[in-house]
Structures are given as structure tokens and as C-alpha cells.
Design a protein around this motif. Sequence first.
Motif, PDB file in Angstrom:
ATOM      1  N   ALA A  35       8.208  -2.900  -3.774  1.00  0.00           N
ATOM      2  CA  ALA A  35       6.817  -2.447  -3.816  1.00  0.00           C
ATOM      3  C   ALA A  35       6.240  -2.362  -2.404  1.00  0.00           C
ATOM      4  O   ALA A  35       5.564  -1.384  -2.053  1.00  0.00           O
ATOM      5  CB  ALA A  35       5.975  -3.382  -4.675  1.00  0.00           C
ATOM      6  N   VAL A  36       6.502  -3.387  -1.593  1.00  0.00           N
ATOM      7  CA  VAL A  36       6.008  -3.386  -0.211  1.00  0.00           C
ATOM      8  C   VAL A  36       6.705  -2.296   0.598  1.00  0.00           C
ATOM      9  O   VAL A  36       6.070  -1.595   1.397  1.00  0.00           O
ATOM     10  CB  VAL A  36       6.208  -4.768   0.440  1.00  0.00           C
ATOM     11  N   ALA A  37       8.004  -2.117   0.386  1.00  0.00           N
ATOM     12  CA  ALA A  37       8.732  -1.052   1.081  1.00  0.00           C
ATOM     13  C   ALA A  37       8.169   0.319   0.709  1.00  0.00           C
ATOM     14  O   ALA A  37       8.011   1.201   1.575  1.00  0.00           O
ATOM     15  CB  ALA A  37      10.217  -1.118   0.742  1.00  0.00           C
ATOM     16  N   ALA A  38       7.848   0.518  -0.570  1.00  0.00           N
ATOM     17  CA  ALA A  38       7.270   1.787  -1.015  1.00  0.00           C
ATOM     18  C   ALA A  38       5.909   2.013  -0.368  1.00  0.00           C
ATOM     19  O   ALA A  38       5.563   3.141   0.013  1.00  0.00           O
ATOM     20  CB  ALA A  38       7.131   1.794  -2.533  1.00  0.00           C
ATOM     21  N   LEU A  39       5.138   0.943  -0.209  1.00  0.00           N
ATOM     22  CA  LEU A  39       3.818   1.045   0.408  1.00  0.00           C
ATOM     23  C   LEU A  39       3.936   1.406   1.890  1.00  0.00           C
ATOM     24  O   LEU A  39       3.259   2.313   2.376  1.00  0.00           O
ATOM     25  CB  LEU A  39       3.077  -0.283   0.243  1.00  0.00           C
ATOM     26  N   VAL A  40       4.805   0.699   2.591  1.00  0.00           N
ATOM     27  CA  VAL A  40       4.971   0.908   4.032  1.00  0.00           C
ATOM     28  C   VAL A  40       5.538   2.295   4.326  1.00  0.00           C
ATOM     29  O   VAL A  40       5.121   2.966   5.281  1.00  0.00           O
ATOM     30  CB  VAL A  40       5.871  -0.190   4.629  1.00  0.00           C
ATOM     31  N   ASN A  41       6.477   2.751   3.516  1.00  0.00           N
ATOM     32  CA  ASN A  41       7.164   4.020   3.762  1.00  0.00           C
ATOM     33  C   ASN A  41       6.566   5.197   2.995  1.00  0.00           C
ATOM     34  O   ASN A  41       7.126   6.303   3.041  1.00  0.00           O
ATOM     35  CB  ASN A  41       8.647   3.882   3.399  1.00  0.00           C
ATOM     36  N   ALA A  42       5.456   4.939   2.289  1.00  0.00           N
ATOM     37  CA  ALA A  42       4.812   5.992   1.490  1.00  0.00           C
ATOM     38  C   ALA A  42       5.824   6.674   0.574  1.00  0.00           C
ATOM     39  O   ALA A  42       5.986   7.895   0.578  1.00  0.00           O
ATOM     40  CB  ALA A  42       4.131   7.017   2.396  1.00  0.00           C
ATOM     41  N   LYS A 103       4.005  -4.807  -9.296  1.00  0.00           N
ATOM     42  CA  LYS A 103       3.706  -3.516  -9.918  1.00  0.00           C
ATOM     43  C   LYS A 103       2.342  -3.006  -9.473  1.00  0.00           C
ATOM     44  O   LYS A 103       2.169  -1.804  -9.206  1.00  0.00           O
ATOM     45  CB  LYS A 103       3.737  -3.653 -11.442  1.00  0.00           C
ATOM     46  N   ASN A 104       1.362  -3.893  -9.364  1.00  0.00           N
ATOM     47  CA  ASN A 104       0.027  -3.476  -8.947  1.00  0.00           C
ATOM     48  C   ASN A 104       0.025  -2.931  -7.519  1.00  0.00           C
ATOM     49  O   ASN A 104      -0.734  -2.014  -7.198  1.00  0.00           O
ATOM     50  CB  ASN A 104      -0.945  -4.656  -9.062  1.00  0.00           C
ATOM     51  N   VAL A 105       0.859  -3.523  -6.655  1.00  0.00           N
ATOM     52  CA  VAL A 105       0.998  -2.992  -5.298  1.00  0.00           C
ATOM     53  C   VAL A 105       1.593  -1.584  -5.359  1.00  0.00           C
ATOM     54  O   VAL A 105       1.119  -0.654  -4.701  1.00  0.00           O
ATOM     55  CB  VAL A 105       1.885  -3.911  -4.430  1.00  0.00           C
ATOM     56  N   ALA A 106       2.626  -1.420  -6.170  1.00  0.00           N
ATOM     57  CA  ALA A 106       3.290  -0.122  -6.290  1.00  0.00           C
ATOM     58  C   ALA A 106       2.326   0.952  -6.791  1.00  0.00           C
ATOM     59  O   ALA A 106       2.411   2.114  -6.379  1.00  0.00           O
ATOM     60  CB  ALA A 106       4.496  -0.234  -7.221  1.00  0.00           C
ATOM     61  N   LYS A 107       1.411   0.590  -7.672  1.00  0.00           N
ATOM     62  CA  LYS A 107       0.475   1.559  -8.233  1.00  0.00           C
ATOM     63  C   LYS A 107      -0.481   2.133  -7.185  1.00  0.00           C
ATOM     64  O   LYS A 107      -1.057   3.198  -7.394  1.00  0.00           O
ATOM     65  CB  LYS A 107      -0.346   0.906  -9.354  1.00  0.00           C
ATOM     66  N   ARG A 108      -0.642   1.436  -6.074  1.00  0.00           N
ATOM     67  CA  ARG A 108      -1.578   1.888  -5.039  1.00  0.00           C
ATOM     68  C   ARG A 108      -0.891   2.687  -3.932  1.00  0.00           C
ATOM     69  O   ARG A 108      -1.536   3.083  -2.965  1.00  0.00           O
ATOM     70  CB  ARG A 108      -2.321   0.682  -4.457  1.00  0.00           C
ATOM     71  N   HIS A 188      -7.775  -0.174  -0.842  1.00  0.00           N
ATOM     72  CA  HIS A 188      -6.538  -0.322  -1.613  1.00  0.00           C
ATOM     73  C   HIS A 188      -5.600  -1.339  -0.935  1.00  0.00           C
ATOM     74  O   HIS A 188      -4.942  -2.139  -1.616  1.00  0.00           O
ATOM     75  CB  HIS A 188      -5.843   1.026  -1.756  1.00  0.00           C
ATOM     76  N   LEU A 189      -5.550  -1.303   0.390  1.00  0.00           N
ATOM     77  CA  LEU A 189      -4.709  -2.270   1.103  1.00  0.00           C
ATOM     78  C   LEU A 189      -5.229  -3.699   0.922  1.00  0.00           C
ATOM     79  O   LEU A 189      -4.441  -4.649   0.864  1.00  0.00           O
ATOM     80  CB  LEU A 189      -4.642  -1.922   2.589  1.00  0.00           C
ATOM     81  N   LEU A 190      -6.548  -3.840   0.823  1.00  0.00           N
ATOM     82  CA  LEU A 190      -7.114  -5.171   0.560  1.00  0.00           C
ATOM     83  C   LEU A 190      -6.619  -5.717  -0.774  1.00  0.00           C
ATOM     84  O   LEU A 190      -6.247  -6.892  -0.885  1.00  0.00           O
ATOM     85  CB  LEU A 190      -8.644  -5.102   0.542  1.00  0.00           C
ATOM     86  N   PHE A 191      -6.611  -4.868  -1.800  1.00  0.00           N
ATOM     87  CA  PHE A 191      -6.129  -5.307  -3.108  1.00  0.00           C
ATOM     88  C   PHE A 191      -4.628  -5.609  -3.058  1.00  0.00           C
ATOM     89  O   PHE A 191      -4.159  -6.553  -3.711  1.00  0.00           O
ATOM     90  CB  PHE A 191      -6.440  -4.255  -4.169  1.00  0.00           C
ATOM     91  N   CYS A 192      -3.889  -4.814  -2.282  1.00  0.00           N
ATOM     92  CA  CYS A 192      -2.453  -5.091  -2.126  1.00  0.00           C
ATOM     93  C   CYS A 192      -2.236  -6.455  -1.474  1.00  0.00           C
ATOM     94  O   CYS A 192      -1.384  -7.243  -1.907  1.00  0.00           O
ATOM     95  CB  CYS A 192      -1.791  -4.005  -1.279  1.00  0.00           C
ATOM     96  N   LYS A 194      -4.257  -8.990  -1.472  1.00  0.00           N
ATOM     97  CA  LYS A 194      -4.630 -10.059  -2.405  1.00  0.00           C
ATOM     98  C   LYS A 194      -3.528 -10.287  -3.436  1.00  0.00           C
ATOM     99  O   LYS A 194      -3.231 -11.440  -3.786  1.00  0.00           O
ATOM    100  CB  LYS A 194      -5.946  -9.696  -3.117  1.00  0.00           C
ATOM    101  N   ASN A 195      -2.920  -9.209  -3.921  1.00  0.00           N
ATOM    102  CA  ASN A 195      -1.820  -9.360  -4.874  1.00  0.00           C
ATOM    103  C   ASN A 195      -0.674 -10.153  -4.258  1.00  0.00           C
ATOM    104  O   ASN A 195      -0.069 -11.013  -4.920  1.00  0.00           O
ATOM    105  CB  ASN A 195      -1.312  -7.981  -5.311  1.00  0.00           C
ATOM    106  N   ILE A 196      -0.359  -9.866  -2.998  1.00  0.00           N
ATOM    107  CA  ILE A 196       0.725 -10.579  -2.316  1.00  0.00           C
ATOM    108  C   ILE A 196       0.356 -12.050  -2.117  1.00  0.00           C
ATOM    109  O   ILE A 196       1.187 -12.945  -2.312  1.00  0.00           O
ATOM    110  CB  ILE A 196       1.041  -9.907  -0.970  1.00  0.00           C
TER     111      ILE A 196
END
Length: 260
Positions: A35-42, A103-108, A188-192, A194-196
Motif C-alpha cells: 500500500a505504501v509502495a503504491a502511494l509513493v510510486n503512484a 487497504k485504506n491507504v491504498a484507496k487514497r 489524503h496524506l494526513l489520513f494515510c 494516521k492509518n500507518i
Amino acid sequence: MQSVHIVSAYDEELKYLSKRIAAMGGHAERMVEQAVAALVNADPGLAQKVIRDDLVLDEGQREIDDKAIIIIAKRQPMATDLREIVGAIRISADLERVGDLGKNVAKRVVAVADGRQPNSLFRGLEALANLALTQLKEVLDVYASRSVEKIGFVRDRDDQIDAMYTSLFRELLTYMMEDPRNITPCTHLLFCAKNIERIGDHATNIAETIYYIVTGDQMPADRPKGDKTDKIILPATQPAKSVLSELMRISDSPPDRKLR
């Protein structure tokens, strides 16, 4: 260590619970990492995979709950065995929540990719995720070895996660105040973030459950909990009002309009 019983099938039933917990733990770790990799690499494709993989943890929790109920009804366990079974139920619930947070991180991912932010913010998220995942891996190792003397170190790491989250929270607010165009992606990054941070809390819960399984005692409840973001006060300026308005809007609407 688990005791050995006259009925070998009883031992196998208890081992099954431990194996399922280990499998759930490994799966939850991979979900968060991806999820974090998907976020960082779009990477929306990887984000979709994480979202689909959450079903595995949901099923794992149901299997452990069903098996535990059958064991209790059939074996009428006492003392250590009962703590082992109840502990497996509690730990599986925490691991299922870790998967939900991943999953919530991935959704953003899509929302964040629409307004790419400075690499320093993503490095901060990666560092926070690495710390939370290290804590989760350590606590799962303790579950496998029952080395309760290591639990104190695992639980204390949560303070480091809270401090890093608070620092990242401040940094994101700064970017949002400086440029209104940053407000939506940074929210959205703030919510990510917080999830982490919450993953660390679940790892701490697991550590406390393990201590109870092995010793029969509860860990002292004097650990300070919570980050310091509640101490951060925004000035009554128009940018600050825009930030708060966007936080309210995004928190009230599902982030998975493009990822399901």
C-alpha cells in the motif's frame, strides 16, 4: 511454550491457531508494504491488489473465530490453553484491522497521485511505515517464540511512531497553509499517515495480548498513549479555514470513488 496433551489432536488444534496467526501476520505486513509502495510510486494497479487482498485477512479472522469456538466447546480448556485460544481471537482481530488500515491507504492512491507532493513528504511516510512494520514484525516474532522479555521494547517503540507521526502532521499542515493547491492531496496524506500510526497501536495491543497469554497477567497500564497532534492549533486565517474545511469534506466522503 504450549503444553503437550494426552490427546494429540488437541495439540494440533492449538498449533493450527498459531499457524493461522503467523499467516495472517505475514499477509498483513505485505499489504501495508504494498500500500505504501503504491502511494509513493503512484501505482493504482498495486493499490487495487492491496484492496482485493483484504479479503484474505477477513477470511482468516473468521476461520480462527470458528476454530476457537469449536475447540472451547469440545476441549473445555483451562488456564494457559484458554488464554492461548482467547489470545488468538484477539490477535486475529488486530491483524484484520491492520489489513483494513493498509487497504485504506491504498484507496487514497489515486487522489494523492492527482496532485503530486514533494518527495520529502513521501520519505516521511515511508519512514513512518518502516517503523510501524518493524514493530509489527517484532511482535509477531515474540508471538512465535513467546520471548516475553522482548515485549517491553516492542511496546515502547510506539512512542517513536507517535513522535514521527506528529512531526509529519506538522509538515503536511505547513504545505497546506503555504499553497491552497496542496490542501486536497495533503489531506489524503494526513489520513494515510494516521492509518500507518494506528498500525503501531495494533502491534502494541498484540504485544499486550502475548504477555497475557504467557504470564496470565496484564501489562501495566501506565504507557502514555496517543500522539501530540491535538496540541497543534491552527491560526484563524483563511488558509487555515480552508484546510479545516477540506479535512471535514474528505473525512465525510469515501476515498474509494476511483478504487473499489
